[in-house]
Design a protein around this motif. Structure first.
Motif, PDB file in Angstrom:
ATOM      1  N   PRO A  79       0.629  -1.388   0.039  1.00 49.45           N
ATOM      2  CA  PRO A  79      -0.050  -0.025   0.038  1.00 49.45           C
ATOM      3  C   PRO A  79       1.009   1.175   0.084  1.00 49.45           C
ATOM      4  CG  PRO A  79      -0.643  -1.574   1.736  1.00 49.45           C
ATOM      5  CD  PRO A  79       0.523  -2.022   1.128  1.00 49.45           C
ATOM      6  N   ARG A  80       0.441   2.399  -0.555  1.00 46.10           N
ATOM      7  CA  ARG A  80       0.894   3.777  -0.484  1.00 46.10           C
ATOM      8  C   ARG A  80       2.158   3.767  -1.610  1.00 46.10           C
ATOM      9  NH1 ARG A  80       1.718   5.528   5.563  1.00 46.10           N
ATOM     10  NH2 ARG A  80       1.662   7.648   4.673  1.00 46.10           N
ATOM     11  N   CYS A  82       3.340   4.921  -4.882  1.00 45.36           N
ATOM     12  CA  CYS A  82       3.126   5.994  -6.024  1.00 45.36           C
ATOM     13  C   CYS A  82       2.323   5.087  -7.114  1.00 45.36           C
ATOM     14  CB  CYS A  82       4.040   6.820  -6.593  1.00 45.36           C
ATOM     15  SG  CYS A  82       3.502   8.055  -7.649  1.00 45.36           S
ATOM     16  N   SER A  90       2.982  -2.079  -9.544  1.00 48.85           N
ATOM     17  CA  SER A  90       2.003  -0.833  -9.594  1.00 48.85           C
ATOM     18  C   SER A  90       1.407  -0.658 -10.788  1.00 48.85           C
ATOM     19  CB  SER A  90       2.778   0.349  -8.806  1.00 48.85           C
ATOM     20  OG  SER A  90       3.859   0.705  -9.348  1.00 48.85           O
ATOM     21  N   ASP A 205      -5.845  -0.846  -1.354  1.00 47.88           N
ATOM     22  CA  ASP A 205      -5.278   0.660  -1.284  1.00 47.88           C
ATOM     23  C   ASP A 205      -5.300   1.268  -2.593  1.00 47.88           C
ATOM     24  OD1 ASP A 205      -3.610   2.911   0.139  1.00 47.88           O
ATOM     25  OD2 ASP A 205      -2.321   2.151  -1.540  1.00 47.88           O
ATOM     26  N   ARG A 209      -7.803   4.849  -3.572  1.00 50.31           N
ATOM     27  CA  ARG A 209      -7.185   5.973  -4.226  1.00 50.31           C
ATOM     28  C   ARG A 209      -7.492   6.344  -5.346  1.00 50.31           C
ATOM     29  NH1 ARG A 209      -1.093   6.301  -3.645  1.00 50.31           N
ATOM     30  NH2 ARG A 209      -1.043   4.048  -3.396  1.00 50.31           N
ATOM     31  N   THR A 224      -3.745  13.195  -3.219  1.00 48.02           N
ATOM     32  CA  THR A 224      -3.612  11.953  -2.442  1.00 48.02           C
ATOM     33  C   THR A 224      -2.638  11.100  -3.125  1.00 48.02           C
ATOM     34  OG1 THR A 224      -5.950  12.129  -1.443  1.00 48.02           O
ATOM     35  CG2 THR A 224      -4.788   9.947  -1.455  1.00 48.02           C
ATOM     36  N   SER A 228       1.930   9.933  -2.051  1.00 49.01           N
ATOM     37  CA  SER A 228       1.830   8.692  -1.350  1.00 49.01           C
ATOM     38  C   SER A 228       3.401   8.355  -1.690  1.00 49.01           C
ATOM     39  CB  SER A 228       0.779   7.875  -1.849  1.00 49.01           C
ATOM     40  OG  SER A 228      -0.398   8.479  -1.339  1.00 49.01           O
TER      41      SER A 228
END
Length: 228
Positions: A79-80, A82, A90, A205, A209, A224, A228
């Motif tokens: 999580p978190r 970019c 990702s 997550d 987002r 947001t 991140s």
């Protein structure tokens, strides 16, 4: 930073990378392997930058008695991250959530090892609290081809997610898998979270987002994601 650590007597952590092994001729990679890096390749600024950082760190350790620790970090996800950082996990997750084809470079048979972020954090804490300099491989020995990773993303997000093949990038390593025997023996560390267990936590997550901030306006959503 090494100069500052010397002046104040701090313990210095270098977060190096598996990229120091380049396109490895040894598999899996052990810390004693010197690597196979093209010093003038398109990826060399990262590979050689980290190798130089290791050199400087060890020079300060030997020449100025700075307490140092070196971790060679293998692909990490969670999580978190970019959302559009360009890393393969990702990329795949964001593309599948957005109903875009997952982009696979080359034939998709190149392998990587993916560790969940909490496993890495635990390894770094043990390294910093221990008495061994390293370098230590910190990674998950579970090895996946890019196509296998895409299949896991399909399982978690969308069985109908498409895969799009593109030409491979120059000097892309064909294999990547850590030998973590040293970390197991000297740090008492090994990863505990498999890709199939950790990926859904990251997907949750990312979904929040990408889609969950619309009520508060697109400006907030953009802030947001980028912070991140």
């Amino acid at each position: 930073m090494l100069g500052l650590a010397k002046r104040v007597g701090a313990r210095f952590l270098l977060t190096s990378t598996s990229e120091v092994y380049g396109d490895p001729l040894q598999h899996p990679q052990v810390e004693t392997y010197w690597g196979n890096v093209n010093p003038i390749g398109v990826r060399s600024c990262y590979d050689e930058g980290k190798r130089t950082a290791e050199t400087l760190t060890m020079d300060y350790h030997r020449g100025a008695s700075v307490e140092v620790r070196i971790a060679r970090i293998f692909n990490t996800y969670g999580p978190r991250m970019c959302i559009d950082d360009g890393r393969v996990v990702s990329n795949f997750v964001a593309q599948a959530l957005r109903k875009e084809p997952m982009t696979v470079y080359g034939d998709g048979k190149q392998t990587r090892s993916f560790q969940y972020v909490s496993d890495l954090v635990e390894g770094l804490i043990r390294l910093m609290e221990g008495e061994h300099v390293g370098p230590f491989n910190l990674g998950n020995p579970g090895e996946f081809t890019m196509l296998e990773l895409a299949e896991v993303v399909q399982e978690v997000i969308d069985p109908n997610a498409k895969i799009e093949f593109k030409p491979n990038t120059e000097d892309d390593p064909h294999k990547r898998k850590p030998d973590i025997s040293k970390a197991k023996e000297l740090l008492g560390w090994e990863p505990k979270i498999s890709l199939r267990k950790g990926l859904p936590l990251m997907v949750s997550d990312f979904r929040q987002r990408i889609f969950g901030d619309h009520k508060e306006g697109s400006g907030n959503s953009k802030t947001t994601a980028s912070s991140s």
